[in-house]
Design a protein around this motif. Structure first.
Motif, short mmCIF file in Angstrom:
data_model
loop_
_atom_site.label_atom_id
_atom_site.label_comp_id
_atom_site.label_asym_id
_atom_site.label_seq_id
_atom_site.Cartn_x
_atom_site.Cartn_y
_atom_site.Cartn_z
N ILE A 1 0.82 -1.22 0.00
CA ILE A 1 0.00 0.00 0.00
C ILE A 1 0.86 1.27 0.00
O ILE A 1 0.57 2.21 -0.75
CB ILE A 1 -1.00 -0.01 1.16
CG1 ILE A 1 -2.12 -1.03 0.87
CG2 ILE A 1 -1.61 1.37 1.41
CD1 ILE A 1 -3.12 -1.23 1.99
N PRO A 2 1.94 1.37 0.82
CA PRO A 2 2.78 2.57 0.71
C PRO A 2 3.40 2.76 -0.67
O PRO A 2 3.56 3.89 -1.14
CB PRO A 2 3.86 2.32 1.78
CG PRO A 2 3.21 1.42 2.76
CD PRO A 2 2.35 0.52 1.95
N LEU A 3 3.76 1.64 -1.32
CA LEU A 3 4.31 1.76 -2.67
C LEU A 3 3.27 2.31 -3.63
O LEU A 3 3.57 3.17 -4.47
CB LEU A 3 4.80 0.39 -3.16
CG LEU A 3 5.95 -0.24 -2.36
CD1 LEU A 3 6.34 -1.57 -2.98
CD2 LEU A 3 7.16 0.69 -2.30
N ASP A 4 2.04 1.83 -3.50
CA ASP A 4 0.96 2.33 -4.34
C ASP A 4 0.68 3.80 -4.04
O ASP A 4 0.47 4.61 -4.95
CB ASP A 4 -0.30 1.50 -4.11
CG ASP A 4 -1.50 2.01 -4.89
OD1 ASP A 4 -1.44 1.98 -6.14
OD2 ASP A 4 -2.48 2.45 -4.27
N GLN A 5 0.69 4.15 -2.75
CA GLN A 5 0.43 5.53 -2.38
C GLN A 5 1.53 6.45 -2.87
O GLN A 5 1.29 7.61 -3.20
CB GLN A 5 0.27 5.65 -0.86
CG GLN A 5 -0.12 7.03 -0.36
CD GLN A 5 -1.43 7.55 -0.94
OE1 GLN A 5 -1.69 8.75 -0.91
NE2 GLN A 5 -2.27 6.67 -1.48
N GLY A 6 2.76 5.92 -2.95
CA GLY A 6 3.86 6.71 -3.47
C GLY A 6 3.64 7.13 -4.91
O GLY A 6 4.09 8.21 -5.33
N LEU A 7 2.93 6.29 -5.67
CA LEU A 7 2.62 6.63 -7.06
C LEU A 7 1.66 7.80 -7.15
O LEU A 7 1.55 8.44 -8.20
CB LEU A 7 2.01 5.42 -7.77
CG LEU A 7 2.92 4.18 -7.92
CD1 LEU A 7 2.13 3.03 -8.53
CD2 LEU A 7 4.13 4.51 -8.77
N HIS A 8 0.96 8.08 -6.05
CA HIS A 8 -0.03 9.18 -6.04
C HIS A 8 0.46 10.36 -5.19
O HIS A 8 -0.33 11.23 -4.82
CB HIS A 8 -1.37 8.66 -5.50
CG HIS A 8 -1.99 7.61 -6.38
ND1 HIS A 8 -1.64 6.28 -6.30
CD2 HIS A 8 -2.92 7.70 -7.37
CE1 HIS A 8 -2.32 5.60 -7.19
NE2 HIS A 8 -3.10 6.42 -7.85
N GLY A 9 1.76 10.35 -4.88
CA GLY A 9 2.33 11.48 -4.17
C GLY A 9 1.77 11.70 -2.78
O GLY A 9 1.76 12.84 -2.29
#
Length: 255
Positions: A154-162
Motif C-alpha cells: 500500500i505505501p508503494l501504491d500511495q507513493g505513485l499518487h504522491g
C-alpha cells in the motif's frame, strides 16, 4: 455519488438482525475521518455475528477487505463492489460509512499507521541499551509488515499518487511524538556512549526503516524472479530474512 438522505433506510442494506440500516445526519467526509478510530488493531476480516448490528465491527470488516483489495490491486484498479463482497456486506452499506474509494483509502492509511505505531510505541526503550533499542524497533517493524503483507504494498501504491490520500490524524501524531521522544532518548544515549553515529536523526531513521522494510517485503517476489531463486531450500527463511535486514540496518546506525 451516493445520495445520503438522513433518516431514510439504506436501500438493500440490512443489519445482522435483518433490520434495515438507517441513514444518519453525519456528513460522508466526517464519517470517513472518524471510522478508523472505531476499528481495533487487526487485519483479518472478522466473521459476521448473526443478530447484531455493530457499526465498529462493520467498519472493521470494510477496512480489512479494503486493505486486501488496495494492497493487491492498488487504488486505481480496486473496486468498491469487490470490497463489499469480501466484507460480506452491501455496497450501499459501505457508502453509509464512506464517501467513495478515496475516502476508504484515506481511512485505511490512518488505520495502518495506528496499528504500526501501537506496536513500536509498546517497546520500553528506556529499559534497553541504545543498540538493543534500535534493534527492537526495527525487528518489531519488520515483523509487523511481514505479518500484514499489504502494509508493504500500500505505501508503494500511495507513493505513485504522491501521498494524496495521507491525512493528518491527531491520535497518530500524538503516538508518533511519543515514539520520537522515547526512541530519540535512546538514540541520544547511544550517541553519548559513542555507539551510534552522531548524525543520526530519529525521524529520518524511522522513515529509512519504513522504506527498507516495505521494499524488502513487497519487492521480494520480484527479487526472486529477477535472480531466479526458487522459494524453498534456496530462499532464505522468514526469520533469517528479518535477521539479515536487521543487520544491514544496524550497520547504518552504529558508529
Amino acid at each position: 455519488m451516493h445520495e445520503i438522505v438522513p433518516g431514510e433506510p439504506i436501500a438493500g442494506a440490512e443489519g445482522g438482525d435483518g433490520t434495515e440500516m438507517v441513514q444518519t445526519t453525519m456528513e460522508p467526509r466526517a464519517r470517513g475521518q472518524a471510522v478508523a478510530a472505531a476499528c481495533p488493531v487487526g487485519h483479518t476480516v472478522p466473521p459476521r455475528v448473526p443478530g447484531t448490528r455493530n457499526a465498529a465491527a462493520t467498519i472493521e470488516r470494510i477496512l480489512a477487505s479494503a486493505e486486501a483489495e488496495f494492497g493487491s490491486r492498488g487504488i486505481d484498479s480496486a473496486r468498491i463492489d469487490d470490497i463489499a463482497k469480501a466484507a460480506g456486506i452491501s455496497k450501499q452499506l459501505i457508502y453509509h460509512y464512506f464517501d467513495g474509494k478515496d475516502d476508504i483509502y484515506g481511512a485505511l492509511l490512518v488505520h495502518i499507521a495506528r496499528r504500526n505505531m501501537t506496536l513500536v510505541c509498546a517497546i520500553d526503550y528506556d529499559a534497553l541499551d541504545p543498540i538493543e533499542a534500535v534493534r527492537a524497533f526495527f525487528e518489531t517493524l519488520f515483523r509487523a509488515y511481514r505479518g500484514n503483507p499489504f502494509t508493504s504494498t500500500i505505501p508503494l501504491d500511495q507513493g505513485l499518487h504522491g501521498g494524496a490520500h495521507v491525512r493528518y490524524d491527531a491520535e497518530v501524531a500524538a503516538m508518533r511524538d511519543d515514539f520520537y521522544r522515547r526512541f530519540g532518548d535512546a538514540i541520544d544515549r547511544g550517541k553519548g556512549m559513542g555507539l551510534i553515529r552522531p548524525e543520526i536523526d530519529v525521524a529520518a531513521l524511522h522513515f529509512l526503516a519504513i522504506v527498507l522494510v516495505s521494499g524488502a517485503i513487497a519487492l521480494m517476489p520480484m527479487f526472486v524472479r529477477y535472480t531466479r531463486r526458487k522459494a524453498g531450500s534456496g530462499h532464505p527463511a522468514p526469520d533469517a530474512t528479518c535477521e539479515q535486514f536487521t543487520e544491514y540496518f544496524m550497520r547504518a546506525v552504529m558508529a
